[in-house]
Design an enzyme around this catalytic site. Structure first.
Site, PDB file in Angstrom:
ATOM      1  N   CYS A 164       0.842  -1.207   0.000  1.00  0.00           N
ATOM      2  CA  CYS A 164       0.000   0.000   0.000  1.00  0.00           C
ATOM      3  C   CYS A 164       0.881   1.261   0.000  1.00  0.00           C
ATOM      4  CB  CYS A 164      -0.969  -0.039   1.177  1.00  0.00           C
ATOM      5  SG  CYS A 164      -2.336   1.142   1.052  1.00  0.00           S
ATOM      6  N   HIS A 187      -3.629  -5.196   0.288  1.00  0.00           N
ATOM      7  CA  HIS A 187      -3.149  -5.707   1.583  1.00  0.00           C
ATOM      8  C   HIS A 187      -3.198  -7.240   1.588  1.00  0.00           C
ATOM      9  CE1 HIS A 187      -2.869  -1.902   3.874  1.00  0.00           C
ATOM     10  NE2 HIS A 187      -3.814  -1.504   3.052  1.00  0.00           N
ATOM     11  N   GLU A 226      -2.029  -9.142   3.800  1.00  0.00           N
ATOM     12  CA  GLU A 226      -2.003  -9.661   5.167  1.00  0.00           C
ATOM     13  C   GLU A 226      -3.382  -9.920   5.759  1.00  0.00           C
ATOM     14  OE1 GLU A 226      -1.591  -5.102   5.648  1.00  0.00           O
ATOM     15  OE2 GLU A 226      -1.155  -6.672   4.176  1.00  0.00           O
ATOM     16  N   SER A 266     -15.827  -7.754  31.543  1.00  0.00           N
ATOM     17  CA  SER A 266     -17.092  -7.349  30.932  1.00  0.00           C
ATOM     18  C   SER A 266     -17.976  -8.548  30.644  1.00  0.00           C
ATOM     19  CB  SER A 266     -16.811  -6.609  29.617  1.00  0.00           C
ATOM     20  OG  SER A 266     -16.223  -7.498  28.677  1.00  0.00           O
ATOM     21  N   ASP A 280     -12.380 -11.421  25.663  1.00  0.00           N
ATOM     22  CA  ASP A 280     -11.077 -10.808  25.942  1.00  0.00           C
ATOM     23  C   ASP A 280     -10.811 -10.710  27.442  1.00  0.00           C
ATOM     24  OD1 ASP A 280     -11.158 -10.473  23.205  1.00  0.00           O
ATOM     25  OD2 ASP A 280     -11.773  -8.377  23.324  1.00  0.00           O
ATOM     26  N   ARG A 323     -16.725   8.000  23.871  1.00  0.00           N
ATOM     27  CA  ARG A 323     -15.768   6.948  24.179  1.00  0.00           C
ATOM     28  C   ARG A 323     -14.774   7.394  25.249  1.00  0.00           C
ATOM     29  NH1 ARG A 323     -14.887   2.568  20.926  1.00  0.00           N
ATOM     30  NH2 ARG A 323     -16.274   2.275  19.146  1.00  0.00           N
ATOM     31  N   GLU A 339     -18.351  -1.268  14.110  1.00  0.00           N
ATOM     32  CA  GLU A 339     -19.248  -0.394  14.869  1.00  0.00           C
ATOM     33  C   GLU A 339     -19.475   0.902  14.082  1.00  0.00           C
ATOM     34  OE1 GLU A 339     -20.734  -1.322  17.545  1.00  0.00           O
ATOM     35  OE2 GLU A 339     -19.533  -3.024  18.246  1.00  0.00           O
TER      36      GLU A 339
END
Length: 799
Positions: A194, A282, A284, A336, A340, A419, A797
């Protein structure tokens, strides 16, 4: 494409009742803002804010939903007695000792020989994914800052090749990062991706130009599969392209040969003798179907590497890191209920034992229906007591820095500010809880389940010093970064991606209910509610002077899009509309072009007066969304998704395209419903999210009787979003309803992904049942929409 963040317009609406407990009483009370010692640059400030009294009432569980409880309970999964909410105590909280840190990678060692690959980081959103792909092929890789010289790399020894990542900059920007030109003449094979591809061409004597058409998303390109880099691939391959600057036949360096093409743009170059290769796409990411094969070709036949590197057991490596950092101290981990934080807690538990780990779950008021109850139940699998606190009022009344002139969370519409406030408030509340639990700040580290994508999208220096901020994650806000600097945060998953965390969770023995759980953002539903503080926001779209095109910017844009997505309706007399038609046809794949040429029905397009976060060209975009509608039945999904891929390429102020269920929309949407993060609005989205997920997982007998299947394993994520848009109101009446967006998403790397297509990734009947359930059970809903945008250009999101 860096768009400046500006505020959404916002709205409010009629209250909706939910109930979590059989009987919940809310007494009249006043919520006090947290008081705390702030960093010196913010000064010390205390701000109190009254909350209106709520009359005491009883709510019984009906067939519906959720709860109206305020910050009133602290519990653990060992059922201690109920405690008074900490925020009611009005205690002052000191930041002393409440700090946390991440451990950087060790310096790269100098060696006499070896097989290593150097990755020069230019701020790519996917830079760390390159590192991961190389190591998955059993080749050792090391990441370096972009200004690392060829002399430095050769002096360290053991390097067989260099990979240059993408980045958010334009190669011609005044402050554009560049690379040591000797990188391309040092004798090592080089792969530029890129931005790295564009630099390679520019430094090699070519030029790079900004074209009118962007390329964002999965695209089909033509390749020369006789080239060593593409050996074993087909003549046409699907790859991820996301860029505005381009190399063309007239701007390619005379020292390079083109080996890949995307329509009229060059997508790959090479200099075989010097072993220099560049690709605009890309390789990857997962959206490039055969990207791993490209890396194999570069690492082995071209660079001469062998598969001699083996990755140390990830679990043991994490446990070793935890023990070395924590020493004889203890850890507070905030959970939460997602995979994770659960895996983070499990790692800590295994490394240190439950006696040294305190787990805390904070309900910030933006959880899903019964989510906190589910968290307590699921974490019992860890055999780790979880202290639960409800802090909805505190979060809603908090501001970013606690300064008197600042607005509170329930008064704002800016997605980034939302946020940041939520992230900072988590840290402040964490301090209150530590005081309540009589935890000595100096004896504890704070643990977070932060992943590599969180840090990349937040532009954290821990992941990349040059990445563009796509969105600030709640676990990487200012206060979190300040705590890291003090050396008391531990984030053992900071080098992991979502799919790697799932594998680690399985190795730790966590149940599938936790390991396969769909991601849910830390800020919760707060960032799935697009707020609006004004009814008629300004359109940010820019158009050149188009003679013969009359109307407002919104109207002209919609006419131009209409010309692009209704190509079979004849030749347009106006050259500007005709050009859109021709461009759209040219951008469609051969298969999609056949669908477009056979199109007999009308598709309407409306630019919505809201903006959403996206990622285009490795940079943040903050652009408008478009809603498509048609009366054609069955819904022509493949054609609609094809147009959803074309529109953002043609219109740079648009980064998201949705389909609106129902009758065709015939007029522009100019007004919004005023919307803020108040309990009634949150509950409306909780209801919609609940009913959508009940169908997604086919939880009820009626779903199974309809032949619906649980598609959890096919759909990796499904945000449900509330928009301040009333599509079908009378023009003379005000805007009071909301609309709901379904965002079923297919991904494995969680950095890129495909919007789920009805009939391909999930049954159309499943989507239609979601629409029906929401419309029939949630009051005040205008339309239900399906987000058809891949990532990029749209993030998973909306905020």
């Amino acid at each position: 494409m860096n768009a400046q963040v500006s505020k959404y317009p916002i709205l409010s609406f009629e209250p909706i009742s939910f109930s979590r407990c059989t009987q919940v009483k809310i007494g009249a009370r006043q919520s006090k803002r947290l008081s705390r010692n702030l960093p010196s640059e913010f000064q010390r400030a205390k701000r109190s804010r009254a909350v209106s009294k709520v009359s005491e009432h009883t709510m019984k569980r009906s067939g519906s939903m959720l709860d109206v409880s305020e910050d009133s309970q602290h519990s653990t999964n060992k059922a201690p007695p109920t405690k008074k909410a900490l925020e009611d105590s009005g205690e002052n909280v000191s930041m002393n000792g409440s700090h946390v840190s991440i451990v950087e990678n060790l310096p790269v060692e100098k060696v006499d020989s070896g097989e290593r690959v150097a990755i020069l980081d230019f701020g790519a959103q996917y830079g760390k994914v390159i590192d991961r792909r190389v190591r998955e092929l059993n080749v050792q890789s090391e990441m370096f800052p972009l200004n690392t010289t060829a002399k430095t790399l050769l002096g360290l020894g053991g390097f067989k090749a260099i990979i240059i990542s993408g980045g958010p900059n334009s190669v011609y920007a005044e402050d554009a990062p560049t690379v040591d030109p000797e990188i391309f003449s040092c004798g090592l094979p080089v792969l530029g991706i890129c931005y790295g591809f564009q630099l390679m061409n520019k430094i090699g004597g070519g030029t790079v130009s900004r074209e009118q058409i962007r390329e964002d998303g999965a695209c089909e390109i033509k390749i020369d599969n006789q080239a060593d880099l593409f050996h074993g691939l087909a003549e046409r391959e699907t790859v991820l392209l996301t860029h505005g600057d381009s190399v063309t036949n007239s701007t390619i360096s005379p020292n390079f040969k083109a080996i890949a093409w995307s329509e009229h743009l060059i997508a790959g170059i090479c200099d075989v003798q010097r072993k220099l290769y560049g690709v605009q796409f890309h390789p990857e990411v997962d959206l490039t179907k055969n990207g791993n094969k490209i890396f194999e070709n570069f690492l082995f036949p071209i660079s001469g590497c062998s598969k001699s590197f083996t990755i140390e057991n990830r679990e043991q490596s994490c446990i070793k890191e935890i023990r070395s950092i924590i020493g004889d101290k203890k850890v507070l981990v905030m959970v939460s209920g997602g995979v994770d934080s659960a895996v983070c807690a499990a790692l800590l538990n295994r490394a240190l034992g439950p006696g040294r780990v305190t787990a805390v779950h904070i309900d910030n008021g933006f959880m899903r229906h019964l989510e906190s109850d589910a968290v307590e139940m699921s974490l019992k699998a860890l055999d780790l007591p979880v202290h639960r606190y409800d802090y909805g009022t505190t979060f809603r009344s908090s501001s970013e820095h606690m300064l008197p002139e600042e607005k509170a969370l329930d008064e704002i519409d800016d997605p980034e500010l939302k946020r940041k406030i939520i992230g900072n408030t988590f840290i402040r509340v964490k301090d209150l809880i530590m005081n309540e639990l009589k935890i000595n700040h100096n004896d504890y580290f704070l643990a977070q389940g932060t992943l590599r994508p969180d840090l990349i999208e937040s532009a954290s220096e821990l992941a990349s010093g040059h990445a563009d901020t796509i969105k600030t994650h709640h676990n990487d806000t200012y206060l979190v970064r300040e705590l890291r600097k003090a050396g008391k945060v531990i984030e053992p998953l900071k080098d992991f991606h979502k799919d790697e965390v799932r594998v680690l969770g399985k190795d730790l023995g966590l149940p599938d209910a936790i390991v396969q759980r769909h991601p849910f953002p830390g800020p919760g539903l707060a960032i799935r509610i697009l707020c609006a503080s004004q009814r008629r926001p300004e359109f940010i779209l820019k158009l050149p002077n188009l003679p013969g095109c009359y109307g407002s910017i919104q109207e002209v844009t919609e006419k131009l899009i209409s010309a692009a997505i209704n190509p079979s309706q004849g030749i347009y007399e106006n050259e500007h509309y005709e050009q859109q038609r021709k461009t759209a046809i040219a951008l469609l794949s051969e298969k999609d072009r056949l669908l477009a040429n056979a199109q007999k029905h009308q598709i309407n397009a409306h630019v919505l007066p809201i903006r959403t976060v996206g990622v285009q060209g490795d940079a943040r975009s903050y652009s408008h969304a478009v809603a498509l509608s048609t009366d054609e039945r069955p819904v022509p999904w493949k054609l609609l998704f094809a147009y959803a891929g074309v529109i953002p390429k043609m219109f740079h102020g648009i980064n998201r395209v949705c389909y609106a269920f129902g009758e065709k929309i015939d007029r522009s949407i100019e007004d919004l419903t005023l919307t803020f993060l108040v309990p009634q609005t949150v509950r409306k989205l909780q209801m919609a999210d609940y009913f959508a997920n009940e169908v997604l997982y086919a939880r009820k007998n009626e779903h199974r009787e309809q032949g619906l299947e649980n598609v959890e394993r096919h759909i990796q994520q499904m945000p449900v979003v509330l928009l301040p848009v009333d599509f079908d109101r009378e023009r003379e009446s005000g805007s009071y309803k909301h609309s709901i967006v379904l965002r079923p998403f297919v991904t494995s790397d969680f950095m890129t992904g495909q919007a789920a297509i009805p009939g391909e990734h999930l049954a159309e009947a499943t989507v239609l049942e979601m629409v029906r359930a929401i419309k029939n059970n949630v009051p005040g809903i205008s339309r239900v929409l399906l987000d058809m945008t891949c990532k990029p250009p749209g993030t998973t999101e909306w905020e």
